[in-house]
Design an enzyme around this catalytic site. Structure first.
Site, PDB file in Angstrom:
ATOM      1  N   SER A 156      56.778  86.459  60.642  1.00 25.83           N
ATOM      2  CA  SER A 156      57.919  87.081  59.982  1.00 25.83           C
ATOM      3  C   SER A 156      58.968  87.441  61.019  1.00 25.83           C
ATOM      4  O   SER A 156      58.644  87.709  62.179  1.00 25.83           O
ATOM      5  CB  SER A 156      57.493  88.347  59.239  1.00 25.83           C
ATOM      6  OG  SER A 156      58.627  89.010  58.709  1.00 25.83           O
ATOM      7  N   HIS A 157      60.203  87.490  60.588  1.00 24.39           N
ATOM      8  CA  HIS A 157      61.275  87.971  61.449  1.00 24.39           C
ATOM      9  C   HIS A 157      61.124  89.468  61.719  1.00 24.39           C
ATOM     10  O   HIS A 157      61.671  89.980  62.681  1.00 24.39           O
ATOM     11  CB  HIS A 157      62.634  87.693  60.804  1.00 24.39           C
ATOM     12  CG  HIS A 157      63.042  86.272  60.903  1.00 24.39           C
ATOM     13  ND1 HIS A 157      62.452  85.266  60.161  1.00 24.39           N
ATOM     14  CD2 HIS A 157      63.984  85.680  61.677  1.00 24.39           C
ATOM     15  CE1 HIS A 157      63.020  84.118  60.480  1.00 24.39           C
ATOM     16  NE2 HIS A 157      63.946  84.345  61.387  1.00 24.39           N
ATOM     17  N   SER A 158      60.370  90.140  60.874  1.00 28.67           N
ATOM     18  CA  SER A 158      60.161  91.583  60.992  1.00 28.67           C
ATOM     19  C   SER A 158      58.722  91.873  61.404  1.00 28.67           C
ATOM     20  O   SER A 158      57.778  91.486  60.707  1.00 28.67           O
ATOM     21  CB  SER A 158      60.451  92.257  59.650  1.00 28.67           C
ATOM     22  OG  SER A 158      59.970  93.578  59.640  1.00 28.67           O
TER      23      SER A 158
ATOM     24  N   SER B  28      64.003  79.569  59.830  1.00 28.53           N
ATOM     25  CA  SER B  28      63.971  79.506  61.287  1.00 28.53           C
ATOM     26  C   SER B  28      62.585  79.857  61.831  1.00 28.53           C
ATOM     27  O   SER B  28      62.205  79.386  62.902  1.00 28.53           O
ATOM     28  CB  SER B  28      65.042  80.407  61.901  1.00 28.53           C
ATOM     29  OG  SER B  28      64.840  81.753  61.537  1.00 28.53           O
TER      30      SER B  28
END
Length: 129
Positions: free
Chosen positions: A8-10, A69
């Site tokens: 995850s981006h987070s 991404s």
């Protein structure tokens, strides 16, 4: 058991999914790879690669991701692996939370990678397009 990588981006989101997954499938090899090395929002190829290696087994590895991404970084990380490992890793396009949890439950009861991939087709959301 099939290993699972949660990208995850987070970092908080990845860790939250891991927390729920651990309640549902305590023995499944799952690793959360969220955020960047310096704590920002994003993904990091080296962290993804380390996550893959952490849960890798001959049973295979499934990689789940939140956004496009993250998928691209997962693909690049896989390229750094030996050919034998590459053939045993799949990047899964499925509902993120539901996919990780379901795959972990299946892994926890020793279902093979092909079975899990077939089940994930039921919750594919076509993130690649």
């Amino acid at each position: 058991m099939v290993g699972i990588v949660v990208i995850s981006h987070s970092e908080k989101l990845a860790e939250g999914i891991l927390e729920i997954t651990e309640q549902m499938a305590k023995n499944a090899p799952v690793v959360a790879v969220g955020g960047t090395n310096d704590g920002r929002i994003g993904t990091d190829i080296n962290r993804i690669l380390a996550g893959i290696n952490e849960v890798y087994s001959d049973d295979g590895v499934l990689i789940f991701y939140d956004l496009g991404s993250a998928m691209m970084n997962a693909e690049m990380a896989v390229e750094f692996l030996d050919e034998d490992k590459k053939r045993n890793i799949e990047i899964v396009d499925a509902a993120f939370v539901e996919g990780v949890i379901s795959a972990a439950v299946y892994s926890n009861i020793n279902m093979d990678k092909e079975f899990i991939l077939e089940e994930m087709k039921k919750i594919n959301i076509d993130k690649r397009n």
